[in-house]
Write an enzyme that holds these catalytic residues in place. Structure first.
Site, mmCIF file in Angstrom:
data_model
loop_
_atom_site.group_PDB
_atom_site.id
_atom_site.type_symbol
_atom_site.label_atom_id
_atom_site.label_comp_id
_atom_site.label_asym_id
_atom_site.label_seq_id
_atom_site.Cartn_x
_atom_site.Cartn_y
_atom_site.Cartn_z
ATOM 1 C CB SER A 63 14.429 -0.676 -2.346
ATOM 2 O OG SER A 63 15.053 -1.429 -3.362
ATOM 3 C CE1 TYR A 93 9.385 -1.633 -4.887
ATOM 4 C CE2 TYR A 93 11.622 -1.472 -5.737
ATOM 5 C CZ TYR A 93 10.737 -1.918 -4.776
ATOM 6 O OH TYR A 93 11.203 -2.631 -3.690
HETATM 7 N N1 LIG Z 1 12.371 -8.721 -2.183
HETATM 8 C C1 LIG Z 1 13.207 -7.782 -2.623
HETATM 9 O O1 LIG Z 1 14.067 -8.018 -3.505
HETATM 10 C C2 LIG Z 1 13.127 -6.409 -2.045
HETATM 11 C C3 LIG Z 1 14.205 -5.541 -2.233
HETATM 12 C C4 LIG Z 1 14.145 -4.269 -1.713
HETATM 13 C C5 LIG Z 1 13.030 -3.867 -0.992
HETATM 14 N N2 LIG Z 1 11.976 -4.725 -0.811
HETATM 15 C C6 LIG Z 1 10.819 -4.236 -0.077
HETATM 16 O O2 LIG Z 1 10.511 -5.130 0.980
HETATM 17 C C7 LIG Z 1 9.136 -5.018 1.323
HETATM 18 C C8 LIG Z 1 8.554 -6.409 1.485
HETATM 19 O O3 LIG Z 1 8.547 -7.071 0.243
HETATM 20 P P1 LIG Z 1 8.800 -8.628 0.078
HETATM 21 O O4 LIG Z 1 9.953 -8.780 -0.819
HETATM 22 O O5 LIG Z 1 8.812 -9.309 1.393
HETATM 23 O O6 LIG Z 1 7.505 -9.023 -0.787
HETATM 24 P P2 LIG Z 1 6.186 -9.838 -0.424
HETATM 25 O O7 LIG Z 1 6.519 -11.196 0.065
HETATM 26 O O8 LIG Z 1 5.328 -9.699 -1.631
HETATM 27 O O9 LIG Z 1 5.557 -9.016 0.779
HETATM 28 C C9 LIG Z 1 4.818 -7.832 0.615
HETATM 29 C C10 LIG Z 1 3.933 -7.666 1.840
HETATM 30 O O10 LIG Z 1 3.240 -6.397 1.733
HETATM 31 C C11 LIG Z 1 1.861 -6.618 2.032
HETATM 32 N N3 LIG Z 1 1.013 -5.642 1.390
HETATM 33 C C12 LIG Z 1 0.928 -5.363 0.065
HETATM 34 N N4 LIG Z 1 -0.001 -4.415 -0.139
HETATM 35 C C13 LIG Z 1 -0.506 -4.090 1.078
HETATM 36 C C14 LIG Z 1 -1.506 -3.183 1.524
HETATM 37 N N5 LIG Z 1 -2.179 -2.407 0.663
HETATM 38 N N6 LIG Z 1 -1.759 -3.113 2.848
HETATM 39 C C15 LIG Z 1 -1.096 -3.900 3.730
HETATM 40 N N7 LIG Z 1 -0.140 -4.774 3.370
HETATM 41 C C16 LIG Z 1 0.142 -4.865 2.049
HETATM 42 C C17 LIG Z 1 1.593 -8.051 1.528
HETATM 43 O O11 LIG Z 1 0.506 -8.622 2.235
HETATM 44 P P3 LIG Z 1 -1.012 -8.737 1.728
HETATM 45 O O12 LIG Z 1 -0.971 -9.015 0.260
HETATM 46 O O13 LIG Z 1 -1.530 -9.860 2.553
HETATM 47 O O14 LIG Z 1 -1.639 -7.427 2.078
HETATM 48 C C18 LIG Z 1 2.881 -8.742 1.945
HETATM 49 O O15 LIG Z 1 2.790 -9.159 3.290
HETATM 50 C C19 LIG Z 1 8.498 -4.181 0.203
HETATM 51 O O16 LIG Z 1 8.305 -2.855 0.658
HETATM 52 C C20 LIG Z 1 9.541 -4.207 -0.902
HETATM 53 O O17 LIG Z 1 9.481 -3.072 -1.727
HETATM 54 C C21 LIG Z 1 12.001 -5.990 -1.315
#
Ligand SMILES: NC(=O)c1ccc[n+]([C@@H]2O[C@H](COP(=O)([O-])OP(=O)(O)OC[C@H]3O[C@@H](n4cnc5c(N)ncnc54)[C@H](OP(=O)(O)O)[C@@H]3O)[C@@H](O)[C@H]2O)c1
Length: 257
Positions: free
Chosen positions: A141, A153
């Site tokens: 991130s 985070y």
């Molecule tokens: N969206 C943003 O603004 C942003 C910015 C920078 C970085 N990121 C990073 O991008 C990544 C994806 O996030 P997103 O924005 O796409 O959010 P999201 O839609 O909430 O996706 C998160 C994913 O992680 C999975 N997950 C959570 N806990 C888990 C566990 N213990 N084991 C296996 N899978 C797990 C969830 O699936 P289940 O609940 O089904 O397990 C879900 O598929 C994250 O690492 C986040 O920090 C996001």
């Protein structure tokens, strides 16, 4: 190693594939002709994804469970005999860090975001090496480059950035490229960015497909670092060139807890 990396027919593992960035990435890689193993805890969401598109296998695992992650790697080895791309994407946001009561949730977020990436990378180390030239793409991130938002985070993402940078050097001789891919604000289930989207800065919020496109580009070219959208790099540069001015600006948008 970076020339002519053809994704077609190669094996990719995408963690956190049941929603957001991971689901968009799984769809994009499958559309390129990769065989994708889509990993998360919500099996029904993964099953829908696998039904939607050929080339996606749903695999339920929790990345905070070391034995489950080791089983995942053993499954991929047994079924496909290779892993050409590991996309460490599973993660979640964290609580604020203001009092003793925030400690457990903060440590849990570090264990999920950083610990999950380390567990998966360790479990797939041998298979990635045997499958070289191969790629690890760590979805860290911009919060891993500038310390803003919840402390746990930011700590987890700084950890991912540091580990990615170290591994990019130490794993290069194995033929495994390691990339820190740093998204800015992206609207997803876990990070709806609702307030920001309603504000005049709303147009700065990106889509999961923007990150999936960047993952695709990194798989083709093996860059060690990528920011999405690219202009967020200016924020990182400002942090290092003018730290006092940067801190003053951040204190206005992210006031002290
Ligand atoms: N969206 C943003 O603004 C942003 C910015 C920078 C970085 N990121 C990073 O991008 C990544 C994806 O996030 P997103 O924005 O796409 O959010 P999201 O839609 O909430 O996706 C998160 C994913 O992680 C999975 N997950 C959570 N806990 C888990 C566990 N213990 N084991 C296996 N899978 C797990 C969830 O699936 P289940 O609940 O089904 O397990 C879900 O598929 C994250 O690492 C986040 O920090 C996001």
């Amino acid at each position: 190693m970076n020339v002519g990396w053809d994704p077609h027919g190669r094996i990719a593992v995408v963690t956190g594939a049941s929603s957001g960035i991971g689901a968009a990435t799984a769809r994009r890689l499958a559309a390129l002709g990769m065989q994708v193993v889509a990993v998360a805890r919500r099996g029904e969401r993964l099953a829908e994804l696998a039904e939607e598109r050929p080339g996606i296998e749903a695999y339920v695992a929790d990345v905070t469970d070391t034995a489950a992650v080791d089983e995942l790697a053993a499954h991929v080895d047994a079924r496909y005999g290779a892993c050409h791309a590991l996309i460490n994407n599973a993660g979640a946001g964290g609580p604020g860090f203001a009092a003793r009561g925030d400690l457990e949730a903060t440590l849990a977020v570090i264990d999920l975001n950083l610990g999950g990436m380390l567990r998966c990378t360790a479990a797939f180390a041998e298979l990635l090496t045997a499958s070289a030239p191969s790629r690890v793409v760590n979805i860290a991130s911009v919060a891993g480059k500038v310390g803003v938002g919840p402390a746990g985070y930011a700590a987890s993402k700084f950890g991912m950035v540091g580990a990615s940078e170290a591994l990019a050097t130490s794993w290069a001789p194995r033929g495994v490229s390691v990339c820190q891919l740093n998204p800015g604000f992206i609207a997803t289930e876990g990070f709806p960015q609702a307030e920001l989207r309603r504000s005049p800065l709303g147009r700065l919020v990106g889509r999961p497909e923007d990150v999936a496109r960047a993952v695709h580009d990194v798989l083709l070219h093996g860059q060690p670092e990528r920011t999405v959208p690219r202009w967020y790099r200016a924020v990182v540069v400002a942090r290092h060139l003018a730290p006092p001015a940067f801190r003053a600006a951040i204190a206005r948008v992210d006031p002290p807890a």
